[in-house]
Design a protein around this motif. Structure first.
Motif, PDB file in Angstrom:
ATOM      1  N   GLY A 207      17.469   8.505  40.240  1.00 51.48           N
ATOM      2  CA  GLY A 207      16.811   9.624  39.606  1.00 51.48           C
ATOM      3  C   GLY A 207      16.733   9.752  38.078  1.00 51.48           C
ATOM      4  N   VAL A 208      17.167   8.506  37.443  1.00 49.69           N
ATOM      5  CA  VAL A 208      16.909   8.452  35.856  1.00 49.69           C
ATOM      6  C   VAL A 208      15.894   8.087  35.786  1.00 49.69           C
ATOM      7  N   THR A 209      14.740   8.720  35.313  1.00 51.27           N
ATOM      8  CA  THR A 209      13.147   8.126  35.017  1.00 51.27           C
ATOM      9  C   THR A 209      12.867   8.270  33.532  1.00 51.27           C
ATOM     10  N   SER A 210      11.867   7.477  33.306  1.00 47.74           N
ATOM     11  CA  SER A 210      11.488   7.204  31.919  1.00 47.74           C
ATOM     12  C   SER A 210       9.758   6.797  31.933  1.00 47.74           C
ATOM     13  N   THR A 211       9.385   6.556  30.740  1.00 47.53           N
ATOM     14  CA  THR A 211       7.902   6.085  30.751  1.00 47.53           C
ATOM     15  C   THR A 211       7.842   4.628  31.006  1.00 47.53           C
ATOM     16  N   CYS A 212       8.974   4.130  31.284  1.00 46.87           N
ATOM     17  CA  CYS A 212       8.590   2.451  31.929  1.00 46.87           C
ATOM     18  C   CYS A 212       7.899   2.576  33.125  1.00 46.87           C
ATOM     19  N   THR A 213       7.420   1.505  33.537  1.00 46.43           N
ATOM     20  CA  THR A 213       6.406   1.289  34.639  1.00 46.43           C
ATOM     21  C   THR A 213       7.444   0.657  35.484  1.00 46.43           C
ATOM     22  N   GLY A 214       6.760   0.458  36.875  1.00 44.07           N
ATOM     23  CA  GLY A 214       7.515  -0.092  38.047  1.00 44.07           C
ATOM     24  C   GLY A 214       7.970   1.230  38.711  1.00 44.07           C
ATOM     25  N   THR A 215       8.764   0.981  39.934  1.00 42.77           N
ATOM     26  CA  THR A 215       9.326   2.124  40.589  1.00 42.77           C
ATOM     27  C   THR A 215      10.712   1.730  40.890  1.00 42.77           C
ATOM     28  N   ALA A 216      11.539   2.580  40.240  1.00 44.29           N
ATOM     29  CA  ALA A 216      12.955   2.631  39.907  1.00 44.29           C
ATOM     30  C   ALA A 216      13.481   3.226  41.243  1.00 44.29           C
ATOM     31  N   ASP A 217      13.238   2.827  42.454  1.00 41.03           N
ATOM     32  CA  ASP A 217      13.748   3.403  43.641  1.00 41.03           C
ATOM     33  C   ASP A 217      14.837   2.626  44.208  1.00 41.03           C
ATOM     34  N   ASP A 218      15.423   1.462  43.412  1.00 40.87           N
ATOM     35  CA  ASP A 218      16.553   0.778  43.860  1.00 40.87           C
ATOM     36  C   ASP A 218      17.387   0.076  42.807  1.00 40.87           C
ATOM     37  N   ASP A 219      17.303   1.185  41.624  1.00 44.30           N
ATOM     38  CA  ASP A 219      17.774   0.679  40.224  1.00 44.30           C
ATOM     39  C   ASP A 219      19.637   0.517  40.640  1.00 44.30           C
ATOM     40  N   VAL A 220      20.043  -0.287  39.675  1.00 47.92           N
ATOM     41  CA  VAL A 220      21.343  -0.492  39.385  1.00 47.92           C
ATOM     42  C   VAL A 220      21.822  -0.605  37.959  1.00 47.92           C
ATOM     43  N   TRP A 221      23.063  -0.611  37.816  1.00 45.55           N
ATOM     44  CA  TRP A 221      23.557  -0.284  36.414  1.00 45.55           C
ATOM     45  C   TRP A 221      24.388  -1.358  35.819  1.00 45.55           C
ATOM     46  N   PHE A 222      24.330  -1.596  34.532  1.00 43.20           N
ATOM     47  CA  PHE A 222      25.256  -2.449  33.848  1.00 43.20           C
ATOM     48  C   PHE A 222      25.493  -2.034  32.495  1.00 43.20           C
ATOM     49  N   THR A 223      26.791  -2.116  31.781  1.00 47.68           N
ATOM     50  CA  THR A 223      27.075  -1.585  30.636  1.00 47.68           C
ATOM     51  C   THR A 223      27.406  -2.742  29.820  1.00 47.68           C
ATOM     52  N   PHE A 224      27.033  -2.741  28.399  1.00 47.50           N
ATOM     53  CA  PHE A 224      27.595  -3.742  27.468  1.00 47.50           C
ATOM     54  C   PHE A 224      27.777  -3.148  26.017  1.00 47.50           C
ATOM     55  N   THR A 225      28.421  -3.920  25.417  1.00 42.85           N
ATOM     56  CA  THR A 225      28.844  -3.289  23.731  1.00 42.85           C
ATOM     57  C   THR A 225      27.919  -4.391  23.001  1.00 42.85           C
ATOM     58  N   ALA A 226      27.190  -3.799  22.296  1.00 42.49           N
ATOM     59  CA  ALA A 226      26.277  -4.523  21.120  1.00 42.49           C
ATOM     60  C   ALA A 226      27.241  -5.006  20.149  1.00 42.49           C
ATOM     61  N   ASN A 227      26.934  -6.338  19.540  1.00 41.98           N
ATOM     62  CA  ASN A 227      27.380  -6.867  18.637  1.00 41.98           C
ATOM     63  C   ASN A 227      26.806  -7.141  17.459  1.00 41.98           C
ATOM     64  N   ALA A 228      25.520  -6.812  17.544  1.00 44.03           N
ATOM     65  CA  ALA A 228      24.277  -6.967  16.633  1.00 44.03           C
ATOM     66  C   ALA A 228      23.327  -6.010  16.775  1.00 44.03           C
ATOM     67  N   ALA A 229      22.251  -6.020  15.788  1.00 43.30           N
ATOM     68  CA  ALA A 229      21.134  -5.070  15.924  1.00 43.30           C
ATOM     69  C   ALA A 229      20.093  -5.229  17.263  1.00 43.30           C
ATOM     70  N   VAL A 230      20.062  -6.688  17.329  1.00 41.68           N
ATOM     71  CA  VAL A 230      18.845  -7.102  18.325  1.00 41.68           C
ATOM     72  C   VAL A 230      19.703  -8.167  19.413  1.00 41.68           C
ATOM     73  N   HIS A 231      19.503  -7.967  20.651  1.00 37.74           N
ATOM     74  CA  HIS A 231      20.095  -8.855  21.518  1.00 37.74           C
ATOM     75  C   HIS A 231      18.967  -9.528  22.368  1.00 37.74           C
ATOM     76  N   HIS A 232      19.227 -10.510  22.976  1.00 38.87           N
ATOM     77  CA  HIS A 232      18.156 -10.996  24.038  1.00 38.87           C
ATOM     78  C   HIS A 232      18.954 -10.714  25.308  1.00 38.87           C
ATOM     79  N   ILE A 233      18.114  -9.922  26.224  1.00 39.85           N
ATOM     80  CA  ILE A 233      18.436  -9.791  27.543  1.00 39.85           C
ATOM     81  C   ILE A 233      17.826 -10.470  28.657  1.00 39.85           C
ATOM     82  N   SER A 234      18.324 -11.132  29.499  1.00 36.02           N
ATOM     83  CA  SER A 234      17.434 -11.896  30.542  1.00 36.02           C
ATOM     84  C   SER A 234      18.375 -11.702  32.040  1.00 36.02           C
ATOM     85  N   LEU A 235      17.243 -11.943  32.998  1.00 33.62           N
ATOM     86  CA  LEU A 235      17.668 -12.000  34.295  1.00 33.62           C
ATOM     87  C   LEU A 235      17.474 -13.285  34.507  1.00 33.62           C
TER      88      LEU A 235
END
Length: 518
Positions: free
Chosen positions: A334-362
């Motif tokens: 039920g968390v919605t945004s202006t992002c595209t795609g359909t978030a009908d099967d979203d899952v969640w992860f959490t992380f602590t940043a150690n810099a202003a920019v991070h590279h995230i990949s699946l």
């Protein structure tokens, strides 16, 4: 449509030959008895199934593996052959997508041989199927009580996929009324479509028992490890239910079992698809055939933000540390945004940043689709705020605007709105690839000595811009951070390998070197 005279004669001969076998089976009291089982072994019918050749359309039913000149099974969208309980490489299909292009007309029948349904009791049709729906295409199952003169429809599928994406499903239908006690009963499967998709069948059987299986089997209260079942009481002496990973129960493949007084399964694995089957215990002894398997998928722990899975941030781009993820069992948060795609099967992860920019990949993507989407959020789960410019349709992206030391939530889902996706992946979070260019330029200016060390680690840094330094463990967790100095005491650390990183005023890693604590 009536079959032609030649086909009718052929089917009648098969029926006469099958009668002694059928009579012998029905004479056996007690458990459900199989009248016939068609598995299309070797790419042909073994029980007398025939394809209607009189209703000439652009393509018709074919046997797999394909024979020379036959229409191939199309896997250009999805990339998977039908698979699941009751399916192997030999099956029958009609794939209108492989028939041509716009303007294709498909309407073809697959007929069984005649069979005897005259004995008292219940008759059950069961088959494995995958139906991929599109537009006005439909899949129909019909039963004739008079050798093909008249037909009664017992199943019609048209708007929703059945058994797609994999796994295919086992469908069970009580055909007692439609067969009407006939000694010359018959089945036919009709697929009608334009330039649409397909219907694939395997393991088609008809069985006879002293009573019917219960109706309206339903699943509720699905958790990460269990579920509750219910069905309509049809007055049987009792009931048995079995949960499997797909196949029809055979006495050895149940992962949970129960009866009419115990309706809850437990001890199941999270994010796993199961099927529950139920049958009746007949009042006169024996049991019915099994019902259709009703699929359900156990819940997943990180289905919501509050259950987010921890992702350790890597100190380099090698992805030594990843966190596994899947959308199997996921529902819309039920968390919605202006992002595209359909978030009908979203899952969640959490992380602590150690810099202003991070590279995230699946990475290591498998399953029904590899078209994933992710977004990064800040704040508590009850009032999440989308990190600007963090929506990513590509499976990897540079995400900026982060604050070192702050915790963020990563939302991942499949781009498609088609339900039942089975995608699995690993989440990797590391330093910015862009920053890595600067880092490589600065890294040569940093030396550590003595290395290994058991106490004081000295820094020889000829670069500029460093205002602080951090120590990371092998999982990428920050152990300490302090202002930039020419040495650091690491005597309190346990033996092992660590990373010392230099940080600029914007929180970026600009240089780093591994060291060993003896």
């Amino acid at each position: 449509m009536k079959p032609n005279t030649t086909l009718r004669s052929y089917r009648s001969d098969l029926w006469r030959n099958a009668l002694p076998i059928a009579a012998m089976l029905l004479a056996q009291a007690g458990h459900a008895q199989t009248i016939f089982l068609e598995t299309f072994d070797g790419g042909a019918s073994t029980t007398g199934f025939t394809v209607d050749q009189t209703n000439t359309t652009d393509c018709r039913w074919e046997y797999a593996p394909d024979s020379a000149g036959a229409f191939d099974f199309s896997i250009d969208f999805g990339g998977f052959w039908p698979a699941g309980p009751g399916f192997d490489s030999s099956f029958v299909f009609l794939d209108s997508d492989a028939c041509g292009g716009t303007g294709v007309v498909v309407d073809s029948y697959l007929y069984s041989a005649l069979f005897d349904a005259s004995a008292t009791g219940s008759y059950t049709l069961a088959f494995s199927q995958q139906f991929r729906a599109r537009l006005a295409s439909f899949a129909s199952v019909q039963v004739s009580p008079d050798g093909g003169s008249t037909w009664t429809e017992v199943l019609n599928e048209t708007t929703d996929n059945v058994g797609y994406p994999n796994p295919a499903v086992v469908t069970t239908i009580d055909i007692t009324a439609a067969a009407a006690g006939s000694a010359a009963a018959q089945l036919r499967f009709e697929f009608s479509a334009g330039w649409d998709w397909w219907w694939a069948l395997d393991s088609i059987s008809v069985s006879h028992a002293g009573c019917a299986f219960p109706t309206n089997l339903a699943v509720s209260n699905v958790t990460t490890s269990g579920a509750t079942f219910a069905w309509d009481d049809i007055g049987s002496a009792g009931y048995e239910w079995v949960v499997t990973t797909g196949p029809v129960p055979d006495g050895s493949n149940g992962v949970a079992t129960g009866d009419g007084s115990n309706l809850t399964a437990s001890g199941l694995t999270e994010a796993t698809t199961y099927y529950v089957y139920v049958r009746s215990l007949c009042n006169g002894g024996g049991n019915s055939a099994w019902s259709s398997g009703v699929p359900f998928t156990t819940a997943i722990t990180n289905d919501e933000c509050v259950g987010a899975s921890l992702v350790n941030v890597n100190i380099d781009a090698v992805c030594d540390s990843t966190t596994h993820g899947t959308v199997i069992g996921a529902t819309a948060s039920g968390v919605t945004s202006t992002c595209t795609g359909t978030a009908d099967d979203d899952v969640w992860f959490t992380f602590t940043a150690n810099a202003a920019v991070h590279h995230i990949s699946l990475i290591n993507l498998t399953g029904s689709t590899q078209d994933m989407f992710f977004a990064v959020w800040s704040g508590p789960c009850a009032s999440l705020v989308l990190v600007p410019n963090s929506c990513s349709d590509p499976q990897d992206a540079e995400i900026g605007g982060l604050v070192a030391g702050q915790t963020y939530d990563l939302q991942v889902y499949t781009w498609t709105s088609t339900t039942g996706q089975t995608s699995q992946f690993d989440v990797c979070i590391g330093p910015s690839n862009t920053i890595g260019i600067q880092e490589r330029e600065e890294a040569s200016a940093l030396r550590l000595f003595p290395n290994p060390t058991n106490g004081i680690l000295a820094l020889d840094y000829a670069g500029t811009g460093a205002v602080s330094m951090r120590v990371y463990d092998v999982l990428g967790q920050v152990l300490s951070q302090r202002p930039m100095t020419s040495s650091i005491d690491v005597a309190s650390l346990s033996k092992g390998t660590y990373m010392l990183a230099l940080i600029d005023r914007e929180g970026r890693i600009i240089a780093r070197r591994p060291f060993v604590k003896e």
